[in-house]
Design an enzyme around this catalytic site. Structure first.
Site, mmCIF file in Angstrom:
data_model
loop_
_atom_site.group_PDB
_atom_site.id
_atom_site.type_symbol
_atom_site.label_atom_id
_atom_site.label_comp_id
_atom_site.label_asym_id
_atom_site.label_seq_id
_atom_site.Cartn_x
_atom_site.Cartn_y
_atom_site.Cartn_z
ATOM 1 N N GLY A 1 0.918 -1.465 -0.115
ATOM 2 C CA GLY A 1 -0.281 -0.023 -0.080
ATOM 3 C C GLY A 1 0.921 1.139 0.074
ATOM 4 O O GLY A 1 0.724 2.050 -0.907
ATOM 5 N N THR B 1 7.348 -4.848 6.062
ATOM 6 C CA THR B 1 6.016 -5.300 6.763
ATOM 7 C C THR B 1 6.370 -6.730 7.287
ATOM 8 O O THR B 1 7.234 -7.825 6.670
ATOM 9 C CB THR B 1 5.133 -5.249 5.671
ATOM 10 O OG1 THR B 1 4.083 -6.172 5.803
ATOM 11 C CG2 THR B 1 5.706 -5.914 4.221
ATOM 12 N N ILE B 2 5.574 -7.103 8.345
ATOM 13 C CA ILE B 2 5.705 -8.417 8.667
ATOM 14 C C ILE B 2 5.443 -9.626 7.706
ATOM 15 O O ILE B 2 5.645 -10.626 7.636
ATOM 16 C CB ILE B 2 5.169 -8.736 9.993
ATOM 17 C CG1 ILE B 2 3.535 -8.583 9.945
ATOM 18 C CG2 ILE B 2 5.659 -7.819 11.294
ATOM 19 C CD1 ILE B 2 2.867 -8.912 11.394
ATOM 20 N N ASP B 3 4.291 -9.269 6.931
ATOM 21 C CA ASP B 3 3.620 -10.063 5.915
ATOM 22 C C ASP B 3 4.600 -10.572 4.760
ATOM 23 O O ASP B 3 4.039 -11.772 4.484
ATOM 24 C CB ASP B 3 2.498 -9.291 5.219
ATOM 25 C CG ASP B 3 1.390 -8.614 6.232
ATOM 26 O OD1 ASP B 3 1.554 -9.260 7.259
ATOM 27 O OD2 ASP B 3 0.671 -7.931 5.895
ATOM 28 N N GLY C 1 -0.907 -11.843 8.656
ATOM 29 C CA GLY C 1 -0.192 -12.134 7.321
ATOM 30 C C GLY C 1 -1.178 -11.377 6.359
ATOM 31 O O GLY C 1 -0.971 -11.540 4.955
ATOM 32 N N LYS D 1 -1.987 -43.975 17.181
ATOM 33 C CA LYS D 1 -1.991 -43.433 18.527
ATOM 34 C C LYS D 1 -0.615 -42.355 18.607
ATOM 35 O O LYS D 1 0.380 -42.575 19.321
ATOM 36 C CB LYS D 1 -1.321 -44.751 19.316
ATOM 37 C CG LYS D 1 -2.241 -45.920 19.321
ATOM 38 C CD LYS D 1 -2.278 -46.806 20.439
ATOM 39 C CE LYS D 1 -2.961 -47.713 20.612
ATOM 40 N NZ LYS D 1 -3.990 -48.346 19.344
ATOM 41 N N GLU E 1 -4.989 -15.413 9.540
ATOM 42 C CA GLU E 1 -5.999 -14.444 9.948
ATOM 43 C C GLU E 1 -7.237 -14.227 8.842
ATOM 44 O O GLU E 1 -6.905 -14.193 7.855
ATOM 45 C CB GLU E 1 -5.597 -13.075 10.433
ATOM 46 C CG GLU E 1 -4.947 -12.347 9.251
ATOM 47 C CD GLU E 1 -4.410 -10.885 9.880
ATOM 48 O OE1 GLU E 1 -4.641 -10.473 10.760
ATOM 49 O OE2 GLU E 1 -3.505 -10.261 9.102
ATOM 50 N N ARG F 1 3.832 -7.842 15.769
ATOM 51 C CA ARG F 1 4.484 -6.735 15.091
ATOM 52 C C ARG F 1 5.324 -5.990 16.136
ATOM 53 O O ARG F 1 5.945 -5.009 15.789
ATOM 54 C CB ARG F 1 3.285 -5.677 14.833
ATOM 55 C CG ARG F 1 2.327 -6.128 13.697
ATOM 56 C CD ARG F 1 2.136 -5.125 12.420
ATOM 57 N NE ARG F 1 1.653 -3.744 13.108
ATOM 58 C CZ ARG F 1 0.408 -3.267 12.682
ATOM 59 N NH1 ARG F 1 -0.337 -4.342 11.795
ATOM 60 N NH2 ARG F 1 0.117 -2.238 13.156
#
Ligand code: F6P
Length: 331
Positions: free
Chosen positions: A106, A128-130, A173, A219, A230, A262
């Site tokens: 953006g 950005t963390i994404d 994300g 098992k 998210e 963040r």
């Protein structure tokens, strides 16, 4: 080109390492006798000419600090041409020779729009963390966010094992699965749900139940951790948890990691990345490179054009997808 004065701003979702970018740009500029100012609150501060001087003293001890000294913001009005022209005028009034924008897709759309009406270089640093910025291998903040998610998932595993529960953990994300996929691999989660591979709630539920059934027959481990990006499950996490609990009879708990991812001090990887990209951004301005991002490709900084077709969603690494699927089939 002679560069005397440049500016930097941080924009969009903050990310660990944004401060390290501010520091690197300031120090690299200072070593070339270039003055630096910072606009506060992203593009909002640029429009209002809300600025602070950045000196070697200002950025002392900043490398390891989380958040951003300049603050950040999303700026809806920066989509309007008259606002972009106003921003260019502010840059002119300050007699700036370049602008560095630290942010994600953006923010880069804004940087491109600004570059169209201003004749000095606007250079992006992917922060950005994404990790969803195409063209660069990594974005600043991404590794730290994964580390935070992995540490949280490790703790969830302890309590999930103790009660033999199913946990559904949602990570950030936006519309990209990088954090979910790699934190799931890093924490040994049992299942991961990603925007890039999601089909329908019905299909995905069937896949989870199938895996749970196989593990029960083997098992296998008592707990089951599902990591999900998210906003992905159509009816929300409660809906998924209710379906799982009613179909399996096993206790299900949900957890949203949210903005904790963040925050915090950037890890070594983000500090080094921010320092490389910040230093290179100043070089790009000195070389009069316009409308580019200072990104990283195969460990080396690279000037990556910020054309609109490149400001797009980045593809997940196929090999990571493959190994996550393979190692969680049965264990
Ligand atoms: O882009 C970074 C990010 O943290 C996304 O992962 C998330 O979807 C979004 O920002 C959250 O934005 P806000 O902080 O405005 O709620």
């Amino acid at each position: 080109m002679t560069v005397k004065k440049i500016a930097i701003l941080t924009s969009g979702g903050d990310a660990p390492g944004m401060n390290a970018c501010i520091r690197a740009v300031t120090l690299a500029a200072a070593s070339d006798n270039i003055e630096v100012i910072g606009f506060r609150h992203g593009y909002n501060g640029l429009l209002k000419s809300e600025w602070v001087p950045l000196t070697t003293q200002t950025v002392h001890n900043l490398l390891q600090r989380g958040g951003t000294l300049l603050h950040s913001a999303r700026c809806e009005k920066f989509k309007h041409p008259e606002q972009i022209r106003l921003a260019a005028q502010v840059l002119e009034n300050h007699e700036l020779d370049g602008l560095v924008v630290v942010g994600g897709n953006g923010s880069f759309m804004g940087a491109l729009a600004l570059q169209e009406v201003w004749d000095k270089p606007v250079v992006g640093i992917p922060g950005t963390i994404d990790n969803d910025v195409a063209g660069t291998d990594y974005t600043v903040g991404y590794h730290t966010a994964i580390q935070t998610a992995v540490e949280s998932l490790d703790k969830v595993r302890d309590t999930a094992d103790a009660f033999e529960r199913i946990f559904v953990v949602d990570v950030m994300g936006r519309e990209a699965g990088f954090i979910a996929l790699n934190s799931a691999i890093g924490a040994g989660a049992d299942h991961v749900l990603l925007p890039e591979t999601f089909s329908t709630a019905e299909d995905e539920l069937a896949k989870i139940l199938d895996k749970l059934e196989k593990r029960r027959n083997n098992k296998a481990n008592a707990s089951h951790i599902i990591v999900i990006t998210e906003n992905l499950w159509p009816g929300g996490l409660n809906d998924l948890a209710t379906s799982l609990q009613s179909k399996t009879g096993v206790d299900v708990r949900i957890l949203s990691l949210g903005h904790v991812q963040r925050g915090g001090s950037p890890d070594w990887h983000d500090r080094v990345l921010a320092t490389k990209l910040g230093t290179y951004a100043v070089q790009l301005i000195r070389e009069d490179k316009k409308g580019v991002m200072s990104g990283i490709q195969h460990r080396y900084p690279a000037a990556i054009p910020l054309d609109p077709s490149k400001v797009e969603r980045k593809a997940l690494n196929d090999y990571s997808l493959l190994i996550q699927n393979k190692i969680t089939l049965i264990h």
